[in-house]
Motif scaffolding. Structure first.
Motif, short mmCIF file in Angstrom:
data_model
loop_
_atom_site.label_atom_id
_atom_site.label_comp_id
_atom_site.label_asym_id
_atom_site.label_seq_id
_atom_site.Cartn_x
_atom_site.Cartn_y
_atom_site.Cartn_z
N ASP A 117 0.84 -1.20 0.00
CA ASP A 117 0.00 0.00 0.00
C ASP A 117 0.87 1.25 0.00
OD1 ASP A 117 0.91 0.42 2.64
OD2 ASP A 117 -0.78 -0.70 3.46
N ARG A 118 0.23 2.40 -0.18
CA ARG A 118 0.94 3.67 -0.29
C ARG A 118 1.78 3.97 0.96
NH1 ARG A 118 0.03 8.60 -3.22
NH2 ARG A 118 -1.62 7.54 -4.34
N ALA A 119 1.24 3.71 2.12
CA ALA A 119 1.96 4.01 3.36
C ALA A 119 3.25 3.20 3.45
CB ALA A 119 1.06 3.71 4.56
N THR A 120 3.19 1.93 3.05
CA THR A 120 4.39 1.08 3.09
C THR A 120 5.44 1.59 2.13
OG1 THR A 120 3.03 -0.84 3.65
CG2 THR A 120 5.25 -1.28 2.81
N ILE A 121 5.01 1.97 0.92
CA ILE A 121 5.95 2.49 -0.08
C ILE A 121 6.62 3.76 0.43
CG2 ILE A 121 6.14 3.48 -2.39
CD1 ILE A 121 5.71 0.48 -2.38
N GLU A 122 5.84 4.67 1.02
CA GLU A 122 6.40 5.92 1.53
C GLU A 122 7.39 5.66 2.67
OE1 GLU A 122 2.87 8.13 2.46
OE2 GLU A 122 2.92 9.19 0.53
N TYR A 123 7.07 4.70 3.54
CA TYR A 123 7.98 4.36 4.63
C TYR A 123 9.30 3.80 4.10
CZ TYR A 123 9.99 1.85 8.59
OH TYR A 123 10.86 1.39 9.54
N GLU A 124 9.20 2.90 3.13
CA GLU A 124 10.41 2.30 2.57
C GLU A 124 11.26 3.34 1.83
OE1 GLU A 124 9.10 -0.98 0.20
OE2 GLU A 124 8.79 -2.27 1.94
N ARG A 125 10.61 4.29 1.20
CA ARG A 125 11.34 5.36 0.53
C ARG A 125 12.19 6.14 1.52
NH1 ARG A 125 7.53 8.53 -3.88
NH2 ARG A 125 8.00 7.19 -5.65
N ARG A 126 11.63 6.43 2.70
CA ARG A 126 12.36 7.20 3.71
C ARG A 126 13.53 6.39 4.29
NH1 ARG A 126 7.01 8.65 5.21
NH2 ARG A 126 7.05 7.12 6.90
N GLN A 127 13.39 5.07 4.32
CA GLN A 127 14.41 4.22 4.91
C GLN A 127 15.60 3.99 3.98
OE1 GLN A 127 14.16 3.19 8.19
NE2 GLN A 127 12.39 4.56 8.05
N GLU A 128 15.36 4.04 2.68
CA GLU A 128 16.40 3.73 1.73
C GLU A 128 17.09 5.00 1.23
OE1 GLU A 128 14.71 1.40 -1.38
OE2 GLU A 128 13.87 -0.08 0.00
N ASN A 129 18.43 5.01 1.35
CA ASN A 129 19.19 6.16 0.88
C ASN A 129 19.28 6.19 -0.64
OD1 ASN A 129 19.76 7.07 3.49
ND2 ASN A 129 21.47 5.63 3.68
N MET A 143 2.42 5.20 -6.59
CA MET A 143 2.01 6.43 -5.92
C MET A 143 1.01 7.25 -6.74
SD MET A 143 3.61 6.20 -3.10
CE MET A 143 3.50 7.82 -2.38
N ILE A 144 0.93 6.97 -8.06
CA ILE A 144 0.00 7.70 -8.92
C ILE A 144 -1.34 6.99 -8.90
CG2 ILE A 144 -0.47 8.45 -11.29
CD1 ILE A 144 2.61 8.42 -11.71
#
Length: 273
Positions: A117-129, A143-144
């Motif tokens: 889901d969108r929340a998981t994707i956003e969380y993973e984006r913040r975790q990965e440099n 996300m679209i």
């Protein structure tokens, strides 16, 4: 946006052009999705983007059924790795986690990502440099918000894209004339057969083994030049009386002859091998 979509459509119909332009399909798709994600109110091209995303992903990573070990269309039309452009190497080798992945592993990762889901994707984006190109593309796509109706209507378009690819980019294009050039070494093979063997180290689906009529030492020269193991060679070719090729058939001093002194190596060099 429209110009970039047209470029991507052109590349989908002729992926070899993407390679010759030193510009990969996935990089072209990334540009399109980046613009769409940054312009959240611009939904004018959403259907095109939706269809082109799936067409590109299917071409790049969807395994072709019944073609071990799970090759994609991209595997079959791409040139040998040593001749890929730097951009091509990046998107061909780096999976969702930045590690080298085989086609079927990328496909499994892609299907798994679509379930997030969108929340998981956003969380993973913040975790990965740092994310790979493939991961960024799929994240942006998720996300679209696309209308649900596209999931029902895009399949016909995907099939037409696949037909265009297979009609306009025959696998033998890169090796036109190679079967005739190797007629004193191999019997019963077409340009298409040899292109498949060179690119995938396996026979085309449903094809029978080809007969090697040249010297055994030249069989070793051939397989080593195209990066083929002896075991792979034996699955594609057979010697007279159905003999198998073995490593002790390499011969002695003549085996290490270089280009310019060996006919079969000279032939392969003409085809950039």
């Amino acid at each position: 946006m429209e110009a970039k979509l047209q470029k991507l459509k052109a590349y989908l119909k002729d992926p070899q052009k993407a390679i010759s332009d030193d510009f990969s399909l996935l990089i072209a798709l990334q540009e399109v999705l980046h613009i769409r994600e940054s312009e959240s109110s611009n939904t004018l091209y959403d259907r095109d983007i939706y269809e082109l995303f799936y067409a590109t992903i299917f071409l790049f990573i969807q395994p072709i059924e019944g073609t071990p070990p799970a090759f994609s269309r991209w595997d079959k039309i791409s040139p040998a790795f040593k001749r890929m452009s730097p951009d091509e190497k990046i998107v061909r080798l780096d999976g969702f986690d930045g590690k080298i992945k085989k086609t079927y592993e990328l496909w499994a990762d892609f299907k798994s990502l679509l379930l997030k889901d969108r929340a998981t994707i956003e969380y993973e984006r913040r975790q990965e440099n740092k994310q790979t190109i493939l991961r960024k593309i799929c994240d942006s796509f998720i996300m679209i918000s696309f209308p649900y109706k596209y999931t029902i209507e895009y399949e016909k378009y995907i099939l037409s894209i696949e037909d265009n690819i297979e009609d306009s980019v025959p696998i033998e294009k890169e090796y036109s004339g190679i079967a005739n050039a190797l007629r004193e070494y191999i019997r019963g093979a077409s340009d298409n057969d040899l292109a498949t063997i060179i690119n995938t180290k396996s026979l085309p689906q449903g094809a029978s083994k080809k007969e090697w009529i040249g010297k055994k030492v030249d069989a070793h020269r051939f397989r080593e030049r195209i990066g083929m193991k002896t075991s792979q060679w034996n699955k594609c070719f057979q010697l007279p009386q159905r003999q198998k090729l073995t490593d002790n058939m390499k011969g002695q001093s003549t085996y290490k002859e270089k280009d310019g002194k060996c006919d079969i190596l000279n032939i392969l060099q003409r085809f950039c091998l």
